[in-house]
Structure formats: structure tokens, C-alpha cells
Write a protein that holds these residues in place. Sequence first.
Motif, PDB file in Angstrom:
ATOM      1  N   MET A 143      51.887 -13.545  -2.531  1.00 25.79           N
ATOM      2  CA  MET A 143      50.456 -13.796  -2.552  1.00 25.79           C
ATOM      3  C   MET A 143      50.164 -15.030  -1.702  1.00 25.79           C
ATOM      4  SD  MET A 143      47.942 -14.580  -5.790  1.00 25.79           S
ATOM      5  CE  MET A 143      48.477 -13.122  -6.625  1.00 25.79           C
ATOM      6  N   ASN A 144      49.155 -14.925  -0.885  1.00 23.22           N
ATOM      7  CA  ASN A 144      48.765 -16.037  -0.023  1.00 23.22           C
ATOM      8  C   ASN A 144      47.505 -16.676  -0.601  1.00 23.22           C
ATOM      9  OD1 ASN A 144      48.491 -17.813   2.050  1.00 23.22           O
ATOM     10  ND2 ASN A 144      47.980 -16.290   3.599  1.00 23.22           N
ATOM     11  N   MET A 145      47.627 -17.874  -1.152  1.00 28.07           N
ATOM     12  CA  MET A 145      46.487 -18.599  -1.719  1.00 28.07           C
ATOM     13  C   MET A 145      46.288 -19.906  -0.958  1.00 28.07           C
ATOM     14  SD  MET A 145      47.061 -17.894  -5.759  1.00 28.07           S
ATOM     15  CE  MET A 145      45.754 -18.996  -6.209  1.00 28.07           C
ATOM     16  N   ILE A 146      45.025 -20.268  -0.765  1.00 23.85           N
ATOM     17  CA  ILE A 146      44.692 -21.465  -0.005  1.00 23.85           C
ATOM     18  C   ILE A 146      43.751 -22.318  -0.845  1.00 23.85           C
ATOM     19  CG2 ILE A 146      43.641 -22.347   2.114  1.00 23.85           C
ATOM     20  CD1 ILE A 146      44.200 -19.398   3.197  1.00 23.85           C
ATOM     21  N   SER A 147      44.061 -23.584  -0.966  1.00 27.78           N
ATOM     22  CA  SER A 147      43.204 -24.527  -1.675  1.00 27.78           C
ATOM     23  C   SER A 147      42.332 -25.276  -0.668  1.00 27.78           C
ATOM     24  CB  SER A 147      44.067 -25.518  -2.450  1.00 27.78           C
ATOM     25  OG  SER A 147      43.267 -26.543  -2.971  1.00 27.78           O
ATOM     26  N   ARG A 148      41.067 -25.433  -0.998  1.00 28.09           N
ATOM     27  CA  ARG A 148      40.143 -26.161  -0.131  1.00 28.09           C
ATOM     28  C   ARG A 148      40.674 -27.545   0.216  1.00 28.09           C
ATOM     29  NH1 ARG A 148      36.124 -29.955  -0.529  1.00 28.09           N
ATOM     30  NH2 ARG A 148      34.298 -29.600   0.786  1.00 28.09           N
ATOM     31  N   ASP A 149      41.299 -28.207  -0.735  1.00 26.73           N
ATOM     32  CA  ASP A 149      41.796 -29.563  -0.530  1.00 26.73           C
ATOM     33  C   ASP A 149      42.928 -29.638   0.499  1.00 26.73           C
ATOM     34  OD1 ASP A 149      39.956 -30.471  -2.368  1.00 26.73           O
ATOM     35  OD2 ASP A 149      41.374 -30.398  -4.038  1.00 26.73           O
ATOM     36  N   GLU A 150      43.559 -28.513   0.785  1.00 23.72           N
ATOM     37  CA  GLU A 150      44.633 -28.471   1.784  1.00 23.72           C
ATOM     38  C   GLU A 150      44.096 -28.366   3.215  1.00 23.72           C
ATOM     39  OE1 GLU A 150      46.992 -25.051   0.840  1.00 23.72           O
ATOM     40  OE2 GLU A 150      47.389 -25.732  -1.196  1.00 23.72           O
ATOM     41  N   LEU A 151      42.828 -28.045   3.360  1.00 27.15           N
ATOM     42  CA  LEU A 151      42.251 -27.764   4.671  1.00 27.15           C
ATOM     43  C   LEU A 151      41.630 -29.007   5.295  1.00 27.15           C
ATOM     44  CD1 LEU A 151      40.501 -24.422   3.724  1.00 27.15           C
ATOM     45  CD2 LEU A 151      42.750 -24.727   4.783  1.00 27.15           C
ATOM     46  N   LYS A 152      41.956 -29.249   6.542  1.00 29.90           N
ATOM     47  CA  LYS A 152      41.404 -30.392   7.264  1.00 29.90           C
ATOM     48  C   LYS A 152      40.067 -29.989   7.903  1.00 29.90           C
ATOM     49  CE  LYS A 152      42.355 -33.696  10.873  1.00 29.90           C
ATOM     50  NZ  LYS A 152      43.214 -34.099  11.969  1.00 29.90           N
ATOM     51  N   PRO A 153      38.989 -30.721   7.605  1.00 28.24           N
ATOM     52  CA  PRO A 153      37.692 -30.376   8.204  1.00 28.24           C
ATOM     53  C   PRO A 153      37.642 -30.751   9.685  1.00 28.24           C
ATOM     54  CG  PRO A 153      37.487 -32.340   6.850  1.00 28.24           C
ATOM     55  CD  PRO A 153      38.894 -31.847   6.684  1.00 28.24           C
ATOM     56  N   PHE A 154      36.831 -29.998  10.444  1.00 26.53           N
ATOM     57  CA  PHE A 154      36.584 -30.333  11.839  1.00 26.53           C
ATOM     58  C   PHE A 154      35.173 -29.916  12.218  1.00 26.53           C
ATOM     59  CE2 PHE A 154      38.495 -26.138  11.879  1.00 26.53           C
ATOM     60  CZ  PHE A 154      37.799 -25.435  12.848  1.00 26.53           C
ATOM     61  N   ILE A 155      34.680 -30.450  13.322  1.00 25.88           N
ATOM     62  CA  ILE A 155      33.318 -30.193  13.786  1.00 25.88           C
ATOM     63  C   ILE A 155      33.350 -29.070  14.824  1.00 25.88           C
ATOM     64  CG2 ILE A 155      31.248 -31.185  14.868  1.00 25.88           C
ATOM     65  CD1 ILE A 155      31.970 -32.418  12.135  1.00 25.88           C
ATOM     66  N   THR A 156      32.476 -28.077  14.637  1.00 23.79           N
ATOM     67  CA  THR A 156      32.400 -26.953  15.557  1.00 23.79           C
ATOM     68  C   THR A 156      31.429 -27.256  16.706  1.00 23.79           C
ATOM     69  OG1 THR A 156      30.604 -25.909  14.337  1.00 23.79           O
ATOM     70  CG2 THR A 156      32.863 -25.291  13.728  1.00 23.79           C
ATOM     71  N   LYS A 157      31.354 -26.326  17.623  1.00 21.60           N
ATOM     72  CA  LYS A 157      30.464 -26.461  18.775  1.00 21.60           C
ATOM     73  C   LYS A 157      28.992 -26.582  18.356  1.00 21.60           C
ATOM     74  CE  LYS A 157      29.976 -24.335  23.329  1.00 21.60           C
ATOM     75  NZ  LYS A 157      30.436 -23.206  24.164  1.00 21.60           N
ATOM     76  N   ASP A 158      28.630 -25.959  17.222  1.00 23.62           N
ATOM     77  CA  ASP A 158      27.233 -26.032  16.760  1.00 23.62           C
ATOM     78  C   ASP A 158      26.951 -27.262  15.902  1.00 23.62           C
ATOM     79  OD1 ASP A 158      28.152 -25.515  14.164  1.00 23.62           O
ATOM     80  OD2 ASP A 158      27.186 -23.569  14.010  1.00 23.62           O
ATOM     81  N   LYS A 159      27.952 -28.138  15.763  1.00 21.11           N
ATOM     82  CA  LYS A 159      27.834 -29.434  15.069  1.00 21.11           C
ATOM     83  C   LYS A 159      27.913 -29.346  13.547  1.00 21.11           C
ATOM     84  CE  LYS A 159      27.126 -31.714  18.929  1.00 21.11           C
ATOM     85  NZ  LYS A 159      28.091 -31.250  19.888  1.00 21.11           N
ATOM     86  N   SER A 160      28.372 -28.216  13.006  1.00 23.87           N
ATOM     87  CA  SER A 160      28.606 -28.167  11.564  1.00 23.87           C
ATOM     88  C   SER A 160      30.047 -28.590  11.282  1.00 23.87           C
ATOM     89  CB  SER A 160      28.340 -26.765  11.004  1.00 23.87           C
ATOM     90  OG  SER A 160      29.160 -25.801  11.623  1.00 23.87           O
ATOM     91  N   GLU A 161      30.272 -29.100  10.097  1.00 18.53           N
ATOM     92  CA  GLU A 161      31.627 -29.455   9.686  1.00 18.53           C
ATOM     93  C   GLU A 161      32.186 -28.273   8.912  1.00 18.53           C
ATOM     94  OE1 GLU A 161      33.292 -32.100   6.188  1.00 18.53           O
ATOM     95  OE2 GLU A 161      32.643 -33.372   7.854  1.00 18.53           O
ATOM     96  N   ILE A 162      33.360 -27.796   9.322  1.00 21.98           N
ATOM     97  CA  ILE A 162      33.926 -26.632   8.650  1.00 21.98           C
ATOM     98  C   ILE A 162      35.367 -26.868   8.208  1.00 21.98           C
ATOM     99  CG2 ILE A 162      32.436 -25.076   9.980  1.00 21.98           C
ATOM    100  CD1 ILE A 162      35.021 -24.083  11.399  1.00 21.98           C
ATOM    101  N   ARG A 163      35.774 -26.049   7.257  1.00 20.12           N
ATOM    102  CA  ARG A 163      37.164 -25.913   6.828  1.00 20.12           C
ATOM    103  C   ARG A 163      37.479 -24.430   6.939  1.00 20.12           C
ATOM    104  NH1 ARG A 163      35.425 -30.111   3.598  1.00 20.12           N
ATOM    105  NH2 ARG A 163      36.941 -31.738   3.204  1.00 20.12           N
ATOM    106  N   GLU A 164      38.520 -24.104   7.676  1.00 20.48           N
ATOM    107  CA  GLU A 164      38.841 -22.697   7.896  1.00 20.48           C
ATOM    108  C   GLU A 164      39.852 -22.206   6.857  1.00 20.48           C
ATOM    109  OE1 GLU A 164      39.040 -20.235  11.830  1.00 20.48           O
ATOM    110  OE2 GLU A 164      40.876 -21.419  11.625  1.00 20.48           O
ATOM    111  N   PHE A 165      39.423 -21.244   6.048  1.00 19.86           N
ATOM    112  CA  PHE A 165      40.302 -20.652   5.041  1.00 19.86           C
ATOM    113  C   PHE A 165      41.187 -19.564   5.633  1.00 19.86           C
ATOM    114  CE2 PHE A 165      37.234 -22.558   2.200  1.00 19.86           C
ATOM    115  CZ  PHE A 165      37.998 -22.904   1.095  1.00 19.86           C
ATOM    116  N   TYR A 166      40.628 -18.806   6.584  1.00 20.32           N
ATOM    117  CA  TYR A 166      41.367 -17.662   7.104  1.00 20.32           C
ATOM    118  C   TYR A 166      40.890 -17.342   8.509  1.00 20.32           C
ATOM    119  CZ  TYR A 166      43.492 -13.044   7.365  1.00 20.32           C
ATOM    120  OH  TYR A 166      44.237 -11.968   7.759  1.00 20.32           O
ATOM    121  N   HIS A 167      41.833 -16.940   9.371  1.00 21.45           N
ATOM    122  CA  HIS A 167      41.521 -16.552  10.741  1.00 21.45           C
ATOM    123  C   HIS A 167      42.546 -15.511  11.181  1.00 21.45           C
ATOM    124  CE1 HIS A 167      39.706 -17.609  14.745  1.00 21.45           C
ATOM    125  NE2 HIS A 167      40.717 -16.850  15.085  1.00 21.45           N
TER     126      HIS A 167
END
Length: 116
Positions: A1-25
Motif C-alpha cells: 500500500m502506498n500512503m503519503i502524509s501531508r507532513d512529508e511533502l515539501k511545499p513549492f510555488i507554482t507558475k500561477d503563484k499558488s503554494e502546493i504540495r504534490e501528493f501524486y503525479h
Amino acid sequence: MNMISRDELKPFITKDKSEIREFYHSKKMSLVEAMVEIGQATECHIHEKSEEIYYILEGEGLMEIENDKAQVSKDQAIIIPPRNRHRITNNGNTQLRFLCFCSPPYSDEDTLIEDI
């Protein structure tokens, strides 16, 4: 099972200037958590290929898609078709936080900054 915790994700700023955390790609889709601070807005933009669904987790804001504007808040979903200009503004008094599902997945190359 692949589980991801929000706290493990490093935030970054996208081209549209929102701050995101990517859970899956993958090659087919992506899922991110996006945040817009009080009084801030994403840049008006389009995605040439991706369609998006925003699901509001907390806060409220003004959603603009092409010539339509609507107030959005917790537990609402917004469908954004490809090639539609859009932005979201946090006009509430708390952080605006939402999930964004994209298919095909989000990419800066597919994001074009535009004016509404």
C-alpha cells in the motif's frame, strides 16, 4: 500500500503563484493540495491540455472561470475544463486550502499566464 502524509511533502510555488504540495503525479493524473493566503489570488491562467477539479477543504474565495464568477467555500468542487482562463482569490478571513486534481497531470509547460 502506498500512503503519503501531508507532513512529508515539501511545499513549492507554482507558475500561477499558488503554494502546493504534490501528493501524486503519474503520466495520467496528479493530485495536489494548494493554498492561497488571505487577500491573495492565483495568477489568471489556462491549461492547454489539463482539466482540473478544485475541492475546497477550508476557507472561501472567489472563483473566476472565463466570464463566470462565483463565491466558493468548504466542501464545494469546481470543474475547470481545458483552455478556460481561471483564477481563485482568497477573499475570506482564513487561509484558502483546496485539493486540485489534474488530468493529464499538472505541468508548468501546460500553464499559460493570461488576463481575464
